[in-house]
Design an enzyme around this catalytic site. Sequence first.
Site: not given
Ligand code: FCB
Length: 486
Positions: A113, A157, A203, A331, A333, A392
């Site tokens: 990606r 992006h 995002e 994404n 996290y 992500e």
């Molecule tokens: C996300 C972003 C990516 C990177 C990661 C750690 O929010 O999409 O570009 O910075 O965090």
Amino acid sequence: MSKKVSRRTFGKIAGATALASTLDLPALGSKALPQGDALRAFPPGFIWGTATASYQVEGAFKEDGRGPSIWDTFSHTPGKVVNNANGDVADDHYHLYKSDVQLMKALGVKAYRFSIAWPRVFPNGDGPANPKGLDFYSRLVDELLANGIQPYATLYHWDLPQSLQDRFGGWEGRETSKAFADYAGYVAARLTDRIKHIFTINEFGAFVEVGYRWGIHAPGLKLTGRRLNQTRHHAVLGHGLAVQAIRAAAKRGTKVGLAENVSITVPVIETRAHIAAAERAMRETNAQYLTVIMEGKYTDWYLKQAAAEAPKFTSEDLKAISSPLDFVGINVYTPHFVRADESSPVGFAPVPHPPSFPHASSPWLFIGPDALYWGPRHLAKIWGVKDIYITENGCSSADVPEQDGRVYDTDRVTYLRSYLTQLRRATAEGIPVHGYFLWSLMDNFEWADGYTNRFGLHYVDYTTQKRTPKLSADFYREVIARNAVV
Ligand code: FCB
């Protein structure tokens, strides 16, 4: 254990007899899984990939006719990025893409990606195209395919052409949504003979909130009220118009989706009441982005809260915004814990992270593996999404090469193993997650943190551009080879 784990000590701890340049574990293949591994297996054909983004890795910021982006302007403004770093050179991926594809091949990834830099393709955002800019991506795609890696391309992006910011206030202006659709159609017409998966925007919830509201990312604005809500609206509108433009221009069989950092609402305890609250919270906390995209309307609660400051929109806008998607990427996290709350009109209350809650070296990255279960589960349950990608997931570490030159990022390995275990829980329940893109292939320009937070599977020495696989690269290669959490 002391901070300095020598290669020999690590060998003892791991019970390994020899540590060559990589950990040399036998790749068993799914047929020869050791007992127990079957319980950790992913569905056959699961797509393992890695991710990067143009401004974070490419460099070559003035080459082959690329126009300036808001990130060039922002990072060249003193005080905006840690150590006044910028993406002028970054990982020099623009020149090193062929050897970077070999890094991917060595991992065994099936998909990559990456993002296309809008200002390479249209240096002013609209107006005349720059064929040399698009040609870079055409060459990259050829290189990937020649090595058996499927390209997954993101169109936005965050590197907005500066000219659109100057003329229209960037995403504050409706003109930018329209220009984005034109650019999307242009790329789709030229690359979908080989690119089968396109993400419109990466995002919404980050580039609008962090860039246009908190002023921490480009363009560094602090909008409030109606202006902020209108900017949010133009972002989702740009996405919807782009979906339509791609459908009109792309080759048959092209799949279109997005990559959103949804706020992932995790029930504090897995009881029926907290789970129901988490589902309500998922819709409301994503009201301005994913919810309106999936449902074609803003939630009543959002509009009520925004009152006179609600964005101006038409029913045509909502129709475009909710154009049907082929897949949804998220994404993942960090979790947002919620609990049931009868006294709240929306039936839930957020449960903040206590100060001791563990996080990665990026302070925002709270470690909550269950996010990788609840994110996909909410998509499937609330909106009936049938094709889900984790676009992500990864973490930052204070990586330091040891004397043998290697980076033993056991924290990242532990992080990945815990998160993937939760993802496996989702696929085992039949939640339709079909792929996972690890952020990131290599260390890179981490926005306002500059080069201080490293997210890569490969360590990058920014003075020599040498890439060295970390322990986590060995881990990921094993995961891919066995199609299982290891
Ligand atoms: C996300 C972003 C990516 C990177 C990661 C750690 O929010 O999409 O570009 O910075 O965090």
